[in-house]
Design a protein around this motif. Structure first.
Motif, PDB file in Angstrom:
ATOM      1  N   UNK A   1       0.813  -1.181   0.000  1.00 51.20           N
ATOM      2  CA  UNK A   1       0.000   0.000   0.000  1.00 51.20           C
ATOM      3  C   UNK A   1       0.868   1.261   0.000  1.00 51.20           C
ATOM      4  N   UNK A   2       1.993   1.218   0.675  1.00 47.72           N
ATOM      5  CA  UNK A   2       2.860   2.397   0.760  1.00 47.72           C
ATOM      6  C   UNK A   2       3.287   2.875  -0.627  1.00 47.72           C
ATOM      7  N   UNK A   3       3.608   1.940  -1.514  1.00 48.40           N
ATOM      8  CA  UNK A   3       4.019   2.324  -2.872  1.00 48.40           C
ATOM      9  C   UNK A   3       2.883   2.978  -3.638  1.00 48.40           C
ATOM     10  N   UNK A   4       1.677   2.476  -3.475  1.00 48.10           N
ATOM     11  CA  UNK A   4       0.515   3.064  -4.156  1.00 48.10           C
ATOM     12  C   UNK A   4       0.275   4.474  -3.642  1.00 48.10           C
ATOM     13  N   UNK A   5       0.346   4.656  -2.333  1.00 40.61           N
ATOM     14  CA  UNK A   5       0.118   5.983  -1.747  1.00 40.61           C
ATOM     15  C   UNK A   5       1.160   6.973  -2.243  1.00 40.61           C
ATOM     16  N   UNK A   6       2.404   6.544  -2.290  1.00 42.19           N
ATOM     17  CA  UNK A   6       3.469   7.425  -2.761  1.00 42.19           C
ATOM     18  C   UNK A   6       3.333   7.718  -4.252  1.00 42.19           C
ATOM     19  N   UNK A   7       3.116   6.687  -5.041  1.00 43.24           N
ATOM     20  CA  UNK A   7       3.091   6.847  -6.494  1.00 43.24           C
ATOM     21  C   UNK A   7       1.892   7.655  -6.987  1.00 43.24           C
ATOM     22  N   UNK A   8       0.734   7.472  -6.354  1.00 42.32           N
ATOM     23  CA  UNK A   8      -0.489   8.117  -6.842  1.00 42.32           C
ATOM     24  C   UNK A   8      -0.943   9.279  -5.968  1.00 42.32           C
ATOM     25  N   UNK A   9      -0.056   9.745  -5.092  1.00 37.97           N
ATOM     26  CA  UNK A   9      -0.349  10.883  -4.217  1.00 37.97           C
ATOM     27  C   UNK A   9      -1.648  10.696  -3.443  1.00 37.97           C
ATOM     28  N   UNK A  10      -1.885   9.487  -3.019  1.00 38.26           N
ATOM     29  CA  UNK A  10      -3.066   9.204  -2.203  1.00 38.26           C
ATOM     30  C   UNK A  10      -2.728   9.492  -0.743  1.00 38.26           C
ATOM     31  N   UNK A  11      -3.748   9.624   0.063  1.00 39.30           N
ATOM     32  CA  UNK A  11      -3.586   9.885   1.486  1.00 39.30           C
ATOM     33  C   UNK A  11      -3.878   8.589   2.241  1.00 39.30           C
ATOM     34  N   UNK A  12      -2.952   8.171   3.109  1.00 33.98           N
ATOM     35  CA  UNK A  12      -3.178   6.960   3.913  1.00 33.98           C
ATOM     36  C   UNK A  12      -4.369   7.232   4.824  1.00 33.98           C
TER      37      UNK A  12
END
Length: 104
Positions: A1-12
């Protein structure tokens, strides 16, 4: 999940980490998701069935949750197919037991 949040500028959405996450989209004829799900989620948490929960309170928060879900790579590969676990079900099937006074 960390990679998705970083790559797509999502908020945890939660600080807690888990092996599995569940995302639920609620729609029903009465009340709001918070009205219908708060008590069952609280009871499930108290009994150790879930570790944490978050509810989107705006369309941007909902979009963020679904962006994370949509961009996560499938967790399993079966026979050459990438698989995510999606399930559509009437919520009363799984909320019902948490509305009872005892699950023991």
């Amino acid at each position: 999940m960390a990679r998705v949040i970083e790559r797509y500028s999502a908020v945890r959405p939660l600080e807690s980490r888990a092996e599995w996450y569940v995302i639920l989209r609620y729609s029903g004829p009465t009340g709001t998701a918070a009205d219908e799900l708060a008590a069952p989620l609280q009871l499930a948490s108290e009994r150790g069935y879930i570790a944490d929960a978050v509810m989107a309170t705006s369309s941007s928060e909902e979009d963020n949750l679904w962006r994370i879900r949509d961009e996560l790579p499938p967790p399993r590969i079966f026979d050459g197919y990438l698989v995510k676990y999606d399930l559509c079900q009437n919520c009363s099937i799984w909320i019902g037991p948490f509305q009872a006074t005892s699950l023991d």
